[in-house]
Design a protein around this motif. Structure first.
Motif, mmCIF file in Angstrom:
data_model
loop_
_atom_site.group_PDB
_atom_site.id
_atom_site.type_symbol
_atom_site.label_atom_id
_atom_site.label_comp_id
_atom_site.label_asym_id
_atom_site.label_seq_id
_atom_site.Cartn_x
_atom_site.Cartn_y
_atom_site.Cartn_z
ATOM 1 N N LEU A 127 46.336 -30.230 57.192
ATOM 2 C CA LEU A 127 45.127 -30.380 56.396
ATOM 3 C C LEU A 127 43.894 -29.864 57.138
ATOM 4 O O LEU A 127 43.031 -29.198 56.553
ATOM 5 N N LEU A 128 43.813 -30.177 58.439
ATOM 6 C CA LEU A 128 42.684 -29.674 59.223
ATOM 7 C C LEU A 128 42.701 -28.153 59.293
ATOM 8 O O LEU A 128 41.651 -27.507 59.216
ATOM 9 N N GLY A 129 43.890 -27.590 59.445
ATOM 10 C CA GLY A 129 43.994 -26.141 59.512
ATOM 11 C C GLY A 129 43.506 -25.476 58.242
ATOM 12 O O GLY A 129 42.740 -24.504 58.275
ATOM 13 N N PHE A 130 43.936 -26.027 57.093
ATOM 14 C CA PHE A 130 43.548 -25.430 55.815
ATOM 15 C C PHE A 130 42.056 -25.605 55.547
ATOM 16 O O PHE A 130 41.364 -24.658 55.170
ATOM 17 N N THR A 131 41.550 -26.835 55.743
ATOM 18 C CA THR A 131 40.124 -27.068 55.506
ATOM 19 C C THR A 131 39.261 -26.295 56.498
ATOM 20 O O THR A 131 38.198 -25.775 56.128
ATOM 21 N N GLY A 132 39.716 -26.223 57.748
ATOM 22 C CA GLY A 132 38.965 -25.466 58.745
ATOM 23 C C GLY A 132 38.910 -23.986 58.415
ATOM 24 O O GLY A 132 37.854 -23.347 58.528
ATOM 25 N N ALA A 133 40.059 -23.437 57.987
ATOM 26 C CA ALA A 133 40.087 -22.022 57.621
ATOM 27 C C ALA A 133 39.192 -21.750 56.417
ATOM 28 O O ALA A 133 38.463 -20.749 56.378
ATOM 29 N N LEU A 134 39.225 -22.646 55.426
ATOM 30 C CA LEU A 134 38.378 -22.473 54.247
ATOM 31 C C LEU A 134 36.897 -22.497 54.608
ATOM 32 O O LEU A 134 36.116 -21.622 54.199
ATOM 33 N N SER A 135 36.514 -23.515 55.384
ATOM 34 C CA SER A 135 35.092 -23.687 55.678
ATOM 35 C C SER A 135 34.554 -22.572 56.564
ATOM 36 O O SER A 135 33.441 -22.070 56.336
ATOM 37 N N VAL A 136 35.323 -22.170 57.579
ATOM 38 C CA VAL A 136 34.816 -21.115 58.457
ATOM 39 C C VAL A 136 34.780 -19.779 57.723
ATOM 40 O O VAL A 136 33.854 -18.971 57.914
ATOM 41 N N TYR A 137 35.754 -19.541 56.849
ATOM 42 C CA TYR A 137 35.751 -18.301 56.070
ATOM 43 C C TYR A 137 34.573 -18.266 55.107
ATOM 44 O O TYR A 137 33.984 -17.202 54.858
ATOM 45 N N HIS A 138 34.216 -19.415 54.584
ATOM 46 C CA HIS A 138 33.084 -19.520 53.664
ATOM 47 C C HIS A 138 31.804 -18.989 54.309
ATOM 48 O O HIS A 138 31.014 -18.280 53.667
ATOM 49 N N PHE A 139 31.606 -19.321 55.581
ATOM 50 C CA PHE A 139 30.370 -18.921 56.259
ATOM 51 C C PHE A 139 30.482 -17.563 56.955
ATOM 52 O O PHE A 139 29.466 -16.899 57.189
ATOM 53 N N GLU A 140 31.704 -17.148 57.290
ATOM 54 C CA GLU A 140 31.858 -15.921 58.076
ATOM 55 C C GLU A 140 31.989 -14.658 57.230
ATOM 56 O O GLU A 140 31.600 -13.579 57.676
ATOM 57 N N ARG A 141 32.554 -14.797 56.046
ATOM 58 C CA ARG A 141 32.801 -13.585 55.260
ATOM 59 C C ARG A 141 31.476 -12.879 54.935
ATOM 60 O O ARG A 141 30.495 -13.492 54.526
ATOM 61 N N GLY A 142 31.461 -11.603 55.183
ATOM 62 C CA GLY A 142 30.273 -10.820 54.884
ATOM 63 C C GLY A 142 29.158 -10.932 55.894
ATOM 64 O O GLY A 142 28.117 -10.277 55.740
ATOM 65 N N ALA A 143 29.326 -11.748 56.931
ATOM 66 C CA ALA A 143 28.267 -11.884 57.929
ATOM 67 C C ALA A 143 28.201 -10.623 58.799
ATOM 68 O O ALA A 143 29.243 -10.024 59.093
ATOM 69 N N PRO A 144 27.005 -10.206 59.217
ATOM 70 C CA PRO A 144 26.892 -9.020 60.078
ATOM 71 C C PRO A 144 27.674 -9.199 61.378
ATOM 72 O O PRO A 144 27.523 -10.202 62.072
ATOM 73 N N GLY A 145 28.504 -8.228 61.696
ATOM 74 C CA GLY A 145 29.279 -8.264 62.927
ATOM 75 C C GLY A 145 30.469 -9.199 62.893
ATOM 76 O O GLY A 145 31.087 -9.448 63.935
ATOM 77 N N ALA A 146 30.827 -9.743 61.719
ATOM 78 C CA ALA A 146 31.940 -10.698 61.622
ATOM 79 C C ALA A 146 33.277 -9.988 61.830
ATOM 80 O O ALA A 146 33.500 -8.883 61.335
ATOM 81 N N THR A 147 34.154 -10.620 62.585
ATOM 82 C CA THR A 147 35.517 -10.107 62.766
ATOM 83 C C THR A 147 36.503 -10.810 61.843
ATOM 84 O O THR A 147 37.656 -10.420 61.767
ATOM 85 N N MET A 148 36.034 -11.834 61.155
ATOM 86 C CA MET A 148 36.872 -12.611 60.233
ATOM 87 C C MET A 148 36.629 -12.064 58.823
ATOM 88 O O MET A 148 35.793 -12.557 58.065
ATOM 89 N N ARG A 149 37.390 -11.049 58.451
ATOM 90 C CA ARG A 149 37.120 -10.337 57.206
ATOM 91 C C ARG A 149 37.924 -10.862 56.023
ATOM 92 O O ARG A 149 37.547 -10.655 54.875
ATOM 93 N N THR A 150 39.063 -11.522 56.269
ATOM 94 C CA THR A 150 39.905 -12.034 55.191
ATOM 95 C C THR A 150 40.243 -13.498 55.459
ATOM 96 O O THR A 150 40.056 -14.002 56.580
ATOM 97 N N PHE A 151 40.762 -14.163 54.427
ATOM 98 C CA PHE A 151 41.178 -15.542 54.610
ATOM 99 C C PHE A 151 42.359 -15.624 55.574
ATOM 100 O O PHE A 151 42.504 -16.598 56.321
ATOM 101 N N GLY A 152 43.202 -14.604 55.573
ATOM 102 C CA GLY A 152 44.303 -14.553 56.535
ATOM 103 C C GLY A 152 43.794 -14.555 57.964
ATOM 104 O O GLY A 152 44.373 -15.210 58.843
#
Length: 218
Positions: A127-152
């Motif tokens: 559960l922590l893994g899924f919620t953590g991945a969701l929340s961090v992806y929410h803020f990281e996607r599209g951010a300048p210089g982000a290396t986290m481009r997909t939910f994967g």
């Protein structure tokens, strides 16, 4: 003997509904983060479910605070519950209590301590893994210089962070993403320590029992 106070009775009656509300909250948040091409109606419905579940958590917290009769000391002694109200994405972790609640209602015996620790830790990691991945992806996607481009990418980063490996190939760059990373690191260390300590304690008890059963001079 079971606690029969008003607060304890309230908690026993609400633990299953709140666990289900936690799953609905997580599902609604997942839809809002991942299903960006859904029609507006479904996204609005997900937002309503999200806010309704959040309101339910807040009402539960307020009722338990009122029934405790402890004033501000309740906040200090129930800091995790307070954190869950402020950051409701942590709430789904409490779903691990659902299995025990169902077993008690059916009159089935509780799992042994070590089995519960391992089962709870495993469910918490998922559960922590899924919620953590969701929340961090929410803020990281599209951010300048982000290396986290997909939910994967977010799932891979969360797994490596929870496992305390931290390859460094993907890392959050936003302030909120880094704050979430700190929380995931702390949770990963706590869960690893809990499982390791429980397993070590179990091994010590097994060896001690074997020594007691061994005949003298054996």
């Amino acid at each position: 003997m079971d606690d029969d106070s008003l607060q304890a009775r309230w908690e026993r009656r609400t633990e299953v509904p709140l666990a289900l509300a936690s799953l609905l909250y997580l599902a609604a948040y997942g839809i809002l983060v991942l299903a960006r091409t859904l029609p507006a109606f479904w996204r609005d419905l997900s937002l309503v479910v999200l806010l309704a579940a959040w309101a339910l958590f807040a009402v539960d917290y307020a009722v338990r605070w009122r029934l405790s009769g402890r004033g501000l000391s309740f906040v200090a002694t129930h800091w995790l519950d307070t954190l869950v109200v402020v950051l409701p994405l942590m709430r789904p972790v409490r779903v691990v209590k659902l299995y025990e609640a169902v077993r008690r209602r059916r009159g089935e015996g509780r799992l042994t301590l070590y089995t519960r620790v391992i089962a709870y830790a495993g469910l918490s990691v998922g559960l922590l893994g899924f919620t953590g991945a969701l929340s961090v992806y929410h803020f990281e996607r599209g951010a300048p210089g982000a290396t986290m481009r997909t939910f994967g990418d977010a799932v891979w980063w969360t797994c490596s962070t929870l496992a305390t490996v931290g390859y460094g190939d993907i890392a959050p760059v936003t302030p909120m993403g880094r704050l979430i990373a700190v929380g995931i690191m702390a949770c990963g260390l706590a869960l690893l320590g809990t499982v390791t300590g429980s397993f070590s304690s179990w091994l010590i008890q097994v060896f001690a029992r074997e020594d007691e059963e061994r005949p003298p001079g054996g």
